[in-house]
Design an enzyme around this catalytic site. Structure first.
Site, PDB file in Angstrom:
ATOM      1  N   PRO A  10       6.013  14.497 -60.754  1.00  0.00           N
ATOM      2  CA  PRO A  10       4.658  14.051 -60.451  1.00  0.00           C
ATOM      3  C   PRO A  10       4.480  12.539 -60.390  1.00  0.00           C
ATOM      4  O   PRO A  10       5.034  11.802 -61.215  1.00  0.00           O
ATOM      5  CB  PRO A  10       3.832  14.606 -61.618  1.00  0.00           C
ATOM      6  N   ARG A  18       1.834   2.457 -57.300  1.00  0.00           N
ATOM      7  CA  ARG A  18       1.461   2.820 -58.659  1.00  0.00           C
ATOM      8  C   ARG A  18       2.001   1.813 -59.673  1.00  0.00           C
ATOM      9  O   ARG A  18       3.227   1.623 -59.763  1.00  0.00           O
ATOM     10  CB  ARG A  18       2.093   4.186 -58.914  1.00  0.00           C
ATOM     11  N   ALA A  77       6.043  12.473 -65.900  1.00  0.00           N
ATOM     12  CA  ALA A  77       5.436  12.800 -67.193  1.00  0.00           C
ATOM     13  C   ALA A  77       5.872  14.172 -67.722  1.00  0.00           C
ATOM     14  O   ALA A  77       5.755  14.434 -68.928  1.00  0.00           O
ATOM     15  CB  ALA A  77       3.910  12.730 -67.085  1.00  0.00           C
TER      16      ALA A  77
HETATM   17  C1  DQA Z   1       8.800   7.750 -65.573  1.00  0.00           C
HETATM   18  C2  DQA Z   1       8.308   7.569 -67.015  1.00  0.00           C
HETATM   19  C3  DQA Z   1       7.277   8.627 -67.378  1.00  0.00           C
HETATM   20  O1  DQA Z   1       6.809   8.417 -68.708  1.00  0.00           O
HETATM   21  C4  DQA Z   1       6.101   8.554 -66.450  1.00  0.00           C
HETATM   22  O2  DQA Z   1       5.179   9.584 -66.745  1.00  0.00           O
HETATM   23  C5  DQA Z   1       6.500   8.587 -65.015  1.00  0.00           C
HETATM   24  C6  DQA Z   1       7.642   7.785 -64.588  1.00  0.00           C
HETATM   25  C7  DQA Z   1       9.753   6.602 -65.147  1.00  0.00           C
HETATM   26  O3  DQA Z   1      10.478   6.795 -64.173  1.00  0.00           O
HETATM   27  O4  DQA Z   1       9.738   5.535 -65.751  1.00  0.00           O
HETATM   28  O5  DQA Z   1       5.852   9.209 -64.182  1.00  0.00           O
HETATM   29  O6  DQA Z   1       9.531   8.966 -65.485  1.00  0.00           O
END
Ligand code: DQA
Length: 148
Positions: A10, A18, A77
């Protein structure tokens, strides 16, 4: 030829837009384009998939059975709470490396736990887009081990 599937969860479709201070300015497309070059040089077949839906990620992991030699997974996440994604990985027994752009261990406490990491060969976190390239090479290394 070995086949690696890269699966992103997601909100990773919004990379570049983002929170660029955390996730960098590269789009997912440009990360994938670069990774395809790295894979071509290594003689590896690479396939990309992204979904914002937990069930679709699980379906894709199931499809990897018998088709992919290894999975490079950024669960977004879902990393922090999806026992269903974790169970999918342990069910299909396709060697998996977990990657994160940000250093999840240096962020909010809810990000410090990965429920996915224990069923992966390992985790790479905190190197921005380079995490994917490092994860790719780590996965190749895992695939060269006997009985992987
Ligand atoms: C993530 C870290 C996760 O905590 C976050 O919800 C993401 C991106 C990263 O690539 O740093 O969506 O997986």
């Amino acid at each position: 030829m070995k086949s690696i599937w890269v699966i992103n969860g997601p909100n990773l479709n919004l990379l570049g837009i983002r929170e660029p201070g955390i996730y960098g300015s590269l789009s997912l497309q440009s990360i994938e384009d670069h990774l395809r070059k790295v894979a071509d040089n290594a003689g590896i077949d690479i396939t990309f998939y992204q979904s914002n839906h937990e069930g679709a990620i699980i379906d894709r992991i199931h499809e990897a059975m018998g088709q992919a030699d290894g999975i490079l997974l950024n669960p977004g996440a879902l990393t922090h709470y999806s026992y269903a994604v974790r169970d999918a990985i342990s069910s299909v027994k396709v060697p998996t490396v977990e990657v994160h752009l940000s250093n999840i261990h240096a962020r909010e406490s809810f990000r410090h736990t990965s429920v996915i990491a224990p069923v992966c060969a390992g985790q790479i976190s905190g190197f921005g887009a380079t995490s994917y390239e490092l994860g790719f090479h780590a996965l190749l290394d895992v695939l060269e081990r006997p009985n992987s």
